[in-house]
Write an enzyme that holds these catalytic residues in place. Structure first.
Site, short mmCIF file in Angstrom:
data_model
loop_
_atom_site.label_atom_id
_atom_site.label_comp_id
_atom_site.label_asym_id
_atom_site.label_seq_id
_atom_site.Cartn_x
_atom_site.Cartn_y
_atom_site.Cartn_z
N ALA A 62 -1.10 -6.63 5.47
CA ALA A 62 -2.17 -6.61 6.53
C ALA A 62 -1.40 -6.36 7.73
O ALA A 62 -0.38 -7.04 8.08
CB ALA A 62 -3.12 -7.56 6.34
N GLY A 107 -0.60 -7.25 0.88
CA GLY A 107 -1.52 -6.28 0.40
C GLY A 107 -0.49 -4.89 0.12
O GLY A 107 -1.13 -4.08 -0.70
N GLU A 110 -0.42 -5.36 -3.38
CA GLU A 110 -1.77 -5.03 -4.09
C GLU A 110 -1.74 -3.45 -4.29
O GLU A 110 -2.43 -3.20 -5.29
CB GLU A 110 -2.49 -5.67 -3.19
CG GLU A 110 -2.73 -7.31 -3.37
CD GLU A 110 -3.86 -7.90 -2.50
OE1 GLU A 110 -4.47 -8.76 -3.13
OE2 GLU A 110 -3.86 -7.68 -1.17
N GLU A 130 0.32 -14.52 0.73
CA GLU A 130 -0.63 -14.94 1.65
C GLU A 130 -0.91 -16.50 1.72
O GLU A 130 -1.50 -16.69 2.82
CB GLU A 130 -1.95 -14.27 1.06
CG GLU A 130 -2.04 -12.72 1.02
CD GLU A 130 -1.54 -11.82 0.11
OE1 GLU A 130 -1.72 -11.00 0.10
OE2 GLU A 130 -0.79 -12.45 -0.62
#
Length: 256
Positions: A62, A107, A110, A130
């Site tokens: 992010a 992310g 991900e 995270e």
């Protein structure tokens, strides 16, 4: 960028921000998904390759600078939209290959986990980090990683915010191919070309069957497979495959 009409390369190009995901990148991902689900471009593409313009980072996750300026409602909306977008990426009808050079964190990992095949350069690092920021993976990490490597290893990685190197990721099963740094796109193109030679409707049916059936009971998975096989029976590509075999020539599949 198209490597050919049948193989599409999508490259993250925000190196000054370590390919961090903010509103702009999210919007671009959403646009790509919409285009690839369309009747025009989507019907022609047989394989997608995800890459980075930087050999130092795939994506660091992010955009925390942008995130820090969001209200709680805005942050919640953004994460929900990102989760939906990555789910859309994972469920695109054609196979996806991710080329990971450098860091794939939060992310970024991900995104890579939406791919059917992950190729890592020897310089790659992976992690769902995270919890070190007092949040959890919010775009599919707690769902896809355990299914890929097992719950115990996924729990340890997530609980400890652990970063692992490419060889460990290969050992765990996150990565299917480990190559020298800088060599992921060569390997990805080789695999993509092998996929593109096959019947595209059959490849898509196989992807649907695997993704829909893998978490079901065997009997239920068999029914999913039967239904997907039925979609292939009336295709001209199936007849072309039989004719090519009989005539001892290479088939020409048209996706029909």
């Amino acid at each position: 960028t198209n490597l050919s009409e049948e193989i599409l390369s999508i490259s993250f190009n925000r190196p000054q921000k370590a390919n961090a995901m903010g509103r702009t990148m999210l919007s671009q991902i959403q646009d790509v998904i919409s285009a690839l689900n369309g009747d025009d471009a989507g019907s022609k593409v047989r394989c997608i390759i995800l890459t980075s313009c930087s050999e130092k980072v795939f994506s660091a996750g992010a955009d925390l600078q942008e995130r820090s300026k969001m209200t709680m409602d805005e942050a919640a909306y953004f994460v929900t939209a990102l989760r939906t977008a990555l789910d859309g990426l994972a469920t695109l009808p054609m196979p996806i290959i991710a080329c990971v050079e450098g860091a794939a964190l939060g992310g970024g990992l991900e995104i890579a986990l939406t791919a059917d095949i992950i190729i890592a350069g020897s310089n790659a690092t992976f992690g769902l980090t995270e919890t070190s920021l007092a949040i959890i993976p919010g775009a599919g990490g707690t769902v896809r990683l355990p299914r890929l490597i097992g719950a115990a290893r996924a729990k340890e990685m997530i609980y400890t915010a652990q970063k692992i190197d490419a060889s460990t990721a290969y050992e765990y099963g996150i990565v299917q191919h480990l190559v020298e740094a800088g060599g992921t796109e060569i390997k990805a193109t080789e695999i993509a070309q092998a996929i593109a030679r096959n019947g595209p409707l059959a490849v898509r049916a196989a992807k649907r069957s695997i993704q829909s059936g893998m978490d079901l009971k065997i009997s239920e998975g068999m029914e999913i497979e039967r239904k997907n096989y039925q979609t292939i029976i009336p295709t001209s590509d199936r007849l072309e495959g039989l004719a090519a075999f009989r005539e001892k020539r290479a088939p020409t599949f048209k996706g029909k």
